[in-house]
Design an enzyme around this catalytic site. Structure first.
Site, mmCIF file in Angstrom:
data_model
loop_
_atom_site.group_PDB
_atom_site.id
_atom_site.type_symbol
_atom_site.label_atom_id
_atom_site.label_comp_id
_atom_site.label_asym_id
_atom_site.label_seq_id
_atom_site.Cartn_x
_atom_site.Cartn_y
_atom_site.Cartn_z
ATOM 1 N N ARG A 15 -8.922 1.083 9.414
ATOM 2 C CA ARG A 15 -8.473 -0.264 9.760
ATOM 3 C C ARG A 15 -9.521 -1.025 10.552
ATOM 4 O O ARG A 15 -9.305 -2.195 10.884
ATOM 5 C CB ARG A 15 -7.206 -0.172 10.590
ATOM 6 C CG ARG A 15 -5.932 -0.414 9.748
ATOM 7 C CD ARG A 15 -4.780 -0.259 10.670
ATOM 8 N NE ARG A 15 -3.582 -0.939 10.348
ATOM 9 C CZ ARG A 15 -2.536 -0.366 9.760
ATOM 10 N NH1 ARG A 15 -2.616 0.855 9.294
ATOM 11 N NH2 ARG A 15 -1.418 -1.031 9.607
ATOM 12 N N ARG A 47 0.532 -8.341 13.903
ATOM 13 C CA ARG A 47 -0.093 -7.394 12.970
ATOM 14 C C ARG A 47 -0.941 -8.121 11.931
ATOM 15 O O ARG A 47 -2.009 -7.638 11.535
ATOM 16 C CB ARG A 47 0.990 -6.535 12.295
ATOM 17 C CG ARG A 47 1.606 -5.520 13.271
ATOM 18 C CD ARG A 47 2.949 -5.021 12.795
ATOM 19 N NE ARG A 47 2.879 -4.250 11.585
ATOM 20 C CZ ARG A 47 3.881 -4.150 10.700
ATOM 21 N NH1 ARG A 47 5.011 -4.792 10.902
ATOM 22 N NH2 ARG A 47 3.750 -3.420 9.638
ATOM 23 N N ARG A 71 12.015 -1.231 10.520
ATOM 24 C CA ARG A 71 11.026 -0.684 11.465
ATOM 25 C C ARG A 71 10.956 -1.561 12.713
ATOM 26 O O ARG A 71 11.005 -2.785 12.604
ATOM 27 C CB ARG A 71 9.648 -0.641 10.785
ATOM 28 C CG ARG A 71 9.343 0.696 10.149
ATOM 29 C CD ARG A 71 8.069 0.682 9.359
ATOM 30 N NE ARG A 71 6.909 0.106 10.038
ATOM 31 C CZ ARG A 71 5.694 0.088 9.529
ATOM 32 N NH1 ARG A 71 5.467 0.623 8.329
ATOM 33 N NH2 ARG A 71 4.693 -0.453 10.183
ATOM 34 N N ARG A 130 11.857 -6.111 4.843
ATOM 35 C CA ARG A 130 11.612 -4.709 4.471
ATOM 36 C C ARG A 130 12.614 -3.778 5.153
ATOM 37 O O ARG A 130 12.976 -3.968 6.306
ATOM 38 C CB ARG A 130 10.190 -4.322 4.898
ATOM 39 C CG ARG A 130 9.847 -2.875 4.605
ATOM 40 C CD ARG A 130 8.374 -2.617 4.610
ATOM 41 N NE ARG A 130 7.790 -2.615 5.935
ATOM 42 C CZ ARG A 130 6.505 -2.335 6.177
ATOM 43 N NH1 ARG A 130 5.678 -2.082 5.176
ATOM 44 N NH2 ARG A 130 6.031 -2.354 7.403
ATOM 45 N N LYS A 138 0.832 -1.218 0.000
ATOM 46 C CA LYS A 138 0.000 0.000 0.000
ATOM 47 C C LYS A 138 0.863 1.264 0.000
ATOM 48 O O LYS A 138 0.577 2.214 -0.713
ATOM 49 C CB LYS A 138 -0.930 0.043 1.227
ATOM 50 C CG LYS A 138 -1.914 -1.113 1.312
ATOM 51 C CD LYS A 138 -2.884 -0.943 2.483
ATOM 52 C CE LYS A 138 -2.245 -0.844 3.849
ATOM 53 N NZ LYS A 138 -1.520 -2.057 4.284
HETATM 54 P P1 AMP Z 1 1.439 0.920 9.239
HETATM 55 O O1 AMP Z 1 2.577 1.855 9.028
HETATM 56 O O2 AMP Z 1 0.237 1.273 8.427
HETATM 57 O O3 AMP Z 1 1.841 -0.529 9.081
HETATM 58 O O4 AMP Z 1 0.983 1.102 10.771
HETATM 59 C C1 AMP Z 1 1.878 0.849 11.831
HETATM 60 C C2 AMP Z 1 1.112 0.792 13.147
HETATM 61 O O5 AMP Z 1 0.489 2.050 13.398
HETATM 62 C C3 AMP Z 1 -0.020 -0.224 13.200
HETATM 63 O O6 AMP Z 1 0.420 -1.529 13.530
HETATM 64 C C4 AMP Z 1 -0.915 0.385 14.290
HETATM 65 O O7 AMP Z 1 -0.369 0.158 15.586
HETATM 66 C C5 AMP Z 1 -0.798 1.871 14.000
HETATM 67 N N1 AMP Z 1 -1.820 2.333 13.041
HETATM 68 C C6 AMP Z 1 -1.617 2.800 11.777
HETATM 69 N N2 AMP Z 1 -2.761 3.154 11.209
HETATM 70 C C7 AMP Z 1 -3.736 2.891 12.125
HETATM 71 C C8 AMP Z 1 -5.150 3.023 12.108
HETATM 72 N N3 AMP Z 1 -5.821 3.475 11.046
HETATM 73 N N4 AMP Z 1 -5.819 2.651 13.223
HETATM 74 C C9 AMP Z 1 -5.187 2.190 14.316
HETATM 75 N N5 AMP Z 1 -3.852 2.021 14.387
HETATM 76 C C10 AMP Z 1 -3.132 2.374 13.300
#
Ligand code: AMP
Length: 214
Positions: A86, A169, A158, A125, A13
């Protein structure tokens, strides 16, 4: 135009959003990037979010929604959401927010990738500490090890791309985010692309799908 990208963590994404936002002159809204920025700045929100993020759980809906309203309240360009919504609750809040602004959602793009592929991808990654460009040490490495081709800054893994947190996750995605596929299939323009392809091919496929939209 307002778009949502849906898919497992590691489905591509972020990479697709970077390409599409340039091609379509849209604002790339990555809630993960915004939350990491809040953490780096040690804001109250960042501090509240950090334990959820470190363990792979979702940050509470209300915190995420308030954060977005603050950041996007005066934005007039099209929004390209990556990693949001989400949960079904977030999707409902987004619907309400769009309605209050006299706007709507134009399309939802689901990047379809098998679970074992995303687990392998997340484990290899690397992310640029400068510009955020995403690499994969196996399938898309930088020219010079651990250095970004685009901006020359060091790459990092990360903290939530470790095996235990990746498993969490992925489970959280299945439990809390996957129901959004049915939600958006029922509610409008739902597009699906094969996210297992190389990034350039995925961007090309998604651009073609969007152009074919009525
Ligand atoms: P991402 O970078 O999208 O993989 O997000 C990393 C982490 O940020 C996730 O595992 C969640 O802990 C938090 N996070 C990101 N977007 C959301 C969202 N829309 N709702 C809740 N937690 C989020």
């Amino acid at each position: 135009m307002n778009l949502i990208l849906l898919g497992y963590p590691g489905s591509g994404k972020g990479t697709l959003a970077k390409d599409l936002s340039k091609e379509l002159d849209m604002v790339h809204v990555s809630t993960g990037d915004i939350l990491r920025d809040e953490m780096a700045k040690k804001t109250q929100l960042g501090q509240e979010a950090s334990s959820y993020m470190a363990s792979g759980r979702l940050v509470p809906d209300r915190l995420v929604m308030d954060m977005l309203k603050t950041r996007l309240g005066s934005e007039t360009r099209g929004l390209l959401f990556d990693g949001f919504p989400r949960t079904v609750e977030q999707a409902e809040m987004l619907d309400g927010w769009f309605t209050s602004r006299g706007q709507g959602l134009d399309a939802v793009v689901f990047l379809n990738v098998a679970e074992d592929v995303v687990i392998a991808r997340l484990g290899s990654r690397r992310t640029c500490t400068g510009c955020g460009k995403i690499y994969n040490v196996i399938s898309a490495p930088p020219a010079k090890e651990d250095v970004c081709d685009a901006c020359g800054k060091p790459l990092m893994t990360r903290p939530d791309d470790t095996q235990a947190v990746i498993q969490k996750r992925v489970q959280v995605y299945k439990d809390q985010t996957e129901p959004l596929l049915a939600y958006y299939r029922a509610s409008g323009s739902f597009l699906q692309a094969d996210g297992g392809k190389a990034p350039d091919a995925v961007t090309k496929d998604v651009m073609a799908l969007l152009r074919a939209q009525p």
